[in-house]
Motif scaffolding. Sequence first.
Motif, PDB file in Angstrom:
ATOM      1  N   ASP A  81     -10.617   5.272  -8.232  1.00 23.47           N
ATOM      2  CA  ASP A  81     -11.448   6.451  -8.746  1.00 23.47           C
ATOM      3  C   ASP A  81     -10.744   7.448  -9.776  1.00 23.47           C
ATOM      4  O   ASP A  81     -10.015   8.018  -9.378  1.00 23.47           O
ATOM      5  N   VAL A  82     -11.473   7.166 -10.832  1.00 22.35           N
ATOM      6  CA  VAL A  82     -10.759   8.048 -12.028  1.00 22.35           C
ATOM      7  C   VAL A  82     -11.716   9.068 -12.325  1.00 22.35           C
ATOM      8  O   VAL A  82     -11.625   9.904 -13.617  1.00 22.35           O
ATOM      9  N   THR A  83     -12.593   9.439 -11.451  1.00 23.47           N
ATOM     10  CA  THR A  83     -13.446  10.563 -11.931  1.00 23.47           C
ATOM     11  C   THR A  83     -12.619  12.078 -12.112  1.00 23.47           C
ATOM     12  O   THR A  83     -12.959  12.643 -12.891  1.00 23.47           O
ATOM     13  N   GLU A  84     -11.921  12.169 -11.368  1.00 21.45           N
ATOM     14  CA  GLU A  84     -10.905  13.247 -11.257  1.00 21.45           C
ATOM     15  C   GLU A  84      -9.912  13.281 -12.608  1.00 21.45           C
ATOM     16  O   GLU A  84      -9.743  14.252 -13.097  1.00 21.45           O
ATOM     17  N   SER A  85      -9.635  11.805 -12.733  1.00 23.40           N
ATOM     18  CA  SER A  85      -8.679  11.941 -13.878  1.00 23.40           C
ATOM     19  C   SER A  85      -9.582  12.112 -15.154  1.00 23.40           C
ATOM     20  O   SER A  85      -8.840  12.878 -16.182  1.00 23.40           O
ATOM     21  N   LEU A  86     -10.717  11.855 -15.476  1.00 23.41           N
ATOM     22  CA  LEU A  86     -11.518  12.168 -16.658  1.00 23.41           C
ATOM     23  C   LEU A  86     -11.628  13.664 -16.746  1.00 23.41           C
ATOM     24  O   LEU A  86     -11.739  14.086 -17.702  1.00 23.41           O
ATOM     25  N   GLU A  87     -11.888  14.151 -15.508  1.00 25.29           N
ATOM     26  CA  GLU A  87     -12.019  15.735 -15.548  1.00 25.29           C
ATOM     27  C   GLU A  87     -10.952  16.376 -15.956  1.00 25.29           C
ATOM     28  O   GLU A  87     -10.855  17.321 -16.785  1.00 25.29           O
ATOM     29  N   ALA A 104      -8.348  14.898 -17.989  1.00 27.89           N
ATOM     30  CA  ALA A 104      -8.294  14.764 -19.403  1.00 27.89           C
ATOM     31  C   ALA A 104      -9.260  15.516 -20.379  1.00 27.89           C
ATOM     32  O   ALA A 104      -8.688  16.351 -21.187  1.00 27.89           O
ATOM     33  N   ARG A 105     -10.401  16.068 -19.643  1.00 33.78           N
ATOM     34  CA  ARG A 105     -11.326  16.938 -20.463  1.00 33.78           C
ATOM     35  C   ARG A 105     -10.588  18.388 -20.436  1.00 33.78           C
ATOM     36  O   ARG A 105     -10.570  19.106 -21.505  1.00 33.78           O
ATOM     37  N   ARG A 106     -10.033  18.624 -19.208  1.00 32.55           N
ATOM     38  CA  ARG A 106      -9.386  19.838 -19.252  1.00 32.55           C
ATOM     39  C   ARG A 106      -8.116  19.989 -20.098  1.00 32.55           C
ATOM     40  O   ARG A 106      -7.601  20.862 -20.834  1.00 32.55           O
ATOM     41  N   PHE A 107      -7.348  19.043 -20.262  1.00 32.00           N
ATOM     42  CA  PHE A 107      -6.324  18.562 -21.037  1.00 32.00           C
ATOM     43  C   PHE A 107      -6.675  18.956 -22.456  1.00 32.00           C
ATOM     44  O   PHE A 107      -5.822  19.547 -23.025  1.00 32.00           O
ATOM     45  N   ASP A 108      -7.578  18.349 -22.812  1.00 27.91           N
ATOM     46  CA  ASP A 108      -8.018  18.377 -24.201  1.00 27.91           C
ATOM     47  C   ASP A 108      -8.394  20.074 -24.561  1.00 27.91           C
ATOM     48  O   ASP A 108      -8.069  20.370 -25.624  1.00 27.91           O
ATOM     49  N   GLY A 109      -9.044  20.864 -23.421  1.00 28.13           N
ATOM     50  CA  GLY A 109      -9.051  22.079 -23.782  1.00 28.13           C
ATOM     51  C   GLY A 109      -7.717  22.909 -23.939  1.00 28.13           C
ATOM     52  O   GLY A 109      -7.799  23.802 -24.683  1.00 28.13           O
TER      53      GLY A 109
END
Length: 836
Positions: free
Chosen positions: A455-461, A463-468
């Motif tokens: 389950d990579v749902t949290e990982s993708l989230e 990743a979005r925060r990391f980009d921010g």
Amino acid sequence: MRRTLLSCTALARSGGAGVALAIGAAVASASAAEAPAESALGALFDFSRQDVIALTMAAAVLGFSVVAAILLMRTRLRAAACEAQLRGNIQTLQLEADRFRALLFAESQVLVTWAAGDTRPQISGDVSLLIPQAAVGAEQTVPPQRILAFGTWMPPEPALKMDHAVDALLEAGESFQLNLVTSTGRNIEAMGRAVGGQAIVRIRDLSGLRRELAEMTQRYRTLQQDTEMLRDFAAAAPWPIWTRREGGQLNYANAAYARATDSASVADAVDRNLELLESNDRSALGRALNDNANFTARLPIVVGGERRIYDVHAMKVRGGSAGAAIDASEAYALGAALVRMAEAHRRTLDQLSSGVAVFDEQHRLAFYNDSYRRLWDLDRTFLDSNPDDSSVLDRLRASRKLPEQPNFREWKARLHEAYRAVDPAKDVWYLPDGRALSIVTTPNPEGGVTYLFDDVTESLELARRFDGLINVQRETLDNLAEAVAVFGSNGCARLFNPPFARMWNLSPEALQLQPHIETVVDWCRPLFDDAPTWQTLRGAITGIENRIAIPLKLERRDGSVLNCMTMPLPDGATMLTFQDITDTENVERALRERNEALETADQMKVDFVHHVSYELRSPLTTIIGFAHFLSDPSTGPLTEKQEEYLSYITTSTNALLAIINNILDLATIDAGAMTLNLGEVDIRKAIEAATEGIQDRLARDHIVLEVDAAPDIGHFIADERRVVQVLYNLLANAVGFSPQHAAITLSARRTEKTVVFTVTDTGPGIPPNVKEKVFDWFESHSNGSRHRGAGLGLSLVRSFVELHGGKVRIDSVVGKGTTLTCTFPIDQSQQRNAAE
């Protein structure tokens, strides 16, 4: 007869002296013995009486020359007869030799003989036996070295045997007989004997019955060696090995069998017919052998009181059976450990957060973990029934748990291509409930596929925060005053801020292309072209070892000064920061220049003192000379007042000269031009010389000097003049700071490697804040001192002691006195070698 003798004498004078003398002697002997002279000549030359008479008459009539010719002719005839007889004998011997040679070489063979004391052998026979290309009977044309180089016509192993046998024959006369094979495959026999002071090696071809016998012997030896090798192997093998007769009686056992059956020896095990296996296992083994089948089983056997697992192998052989038991305890334990490990892996997979499902080559579910069941919310009963892959996907699609697909059949066919694939495949499924799953399909080597779901749902989230965060970081860097650039481990620019581009006059668009550090260095060279600095920066960015922060200072061509710092980052990248410190550097440079000016002024002061000291010495020497001249009675009488004034002048000039000499010595030492005149220094004499110089001051101030030195303290290697000068200055300093009616002590001690001088006074002592300055030039404190000097004595002490490789230490307590300790090495040569 007398006439005959006269005639012989005349003949001897005419030329035949030797023969005539012999004839005359023979005749004289015959006369004396009342025997005819002819008998004597006959006895001498083997002539008859008539011959002697005739010769005598001939000698008398014809002269001695005719007689000599006759004698010579007869001698030649006898020599010819002897020569003919000898030729006949030689011919007979030659015939015998040819007959023996024909008998000797009737068969193909080669003889190599060494005469006594001769190292060069003689070779005879058919050399083509050994060297096929050589002609028969051409042994004289083949070099002996080629025959004796056995490796040229024999394989290495037989050649080595032959070498050793021939060496033993030549050195110790040891006979030998070898059956060898040449490189061409010929069987030969080599025999060596020592006969009549000669060493003979006979090499002949083996053919017929002899060859068969040699081959049979060789085969017998080979079989014997193989048998002995197998027996040795069986005896030394760590596994029990045995053979039994048809009736089951133990016929052979090795040492491992004897140990396994707890018997005293192998013979004991055979005699007692001890069994290795239990009765049930023996019955199974007997049934298999009776059916002419091999027996193989993994059985427990008690060995040395310990139960172990053995792989027992037995087979029927001619005359009985043979068997071996190989210890398989470790393999058995490893197999059990493997099973336990598999179970542990299963339990571990059950604890993973990732869903794991393994389908076999029949597309049926072989294993799943609890995370897989919870991920898809599937019934455990359904999963335990080992459903196939399609059934699982159909159930998930019916529950709307799979991504929406316009053509589900085609999508499922693409997914099942993993069963025929070689490499793993990755994908991301976006489920209708908003979750994102990462799926990895891995083909199994034994067939089937393993699915790994995360389950990579949290990982993708994240990743979005990391980009921010990266965007915030970029904005922060862009607004920093310092120039910052980040280079990856591959040496390419990954990040930079506008101050970096402005500081080095670089194009932001060019930096956006992530150029390599080499390219960036080329762009920056117009402002700063220092190859070592850029090399250091390249090493810090691209190096994989010694990743540490490196500070650098760059002085650019435009006059600006930058502080640079390389900072290794955890991900393998390197951050460079540049800060403009031009203003700070200018201030620091100004302060440095001022300090250098002060040091230069201080040096000028010292140089001035040196120069003045040299300039004062010449007139001072003149004053001292004239003072001595005036004090000399030869210059005339002086009044009492004049003598007093002259004494003052002499005392003052001597003191001034001592000060100037001290200054010059310090100047010489400071310039590095002072050299030591090394030699043996008698410690007692040096102390006496130093104390003699201060006797007047001791008497004037009523100070007692106590000397503490052993009478047999001996000597050491040093400059005697400088040692005396050191001791004098130490004593003078102690006297100057001691009150009247006080006492000072001078002690000398000797250790294994040093000589230590110590001077102790009871003066006022030295304050701690002044202690470190007493050895400086012109430093003289007046704390309790009755006079003020130039302050050079202790400076000279430290300079001379350190020039010897020693050390000076000062210990002082205010109000209680001061102790100065000087340590000299005993051997200056060892000190210099250590320094070198």
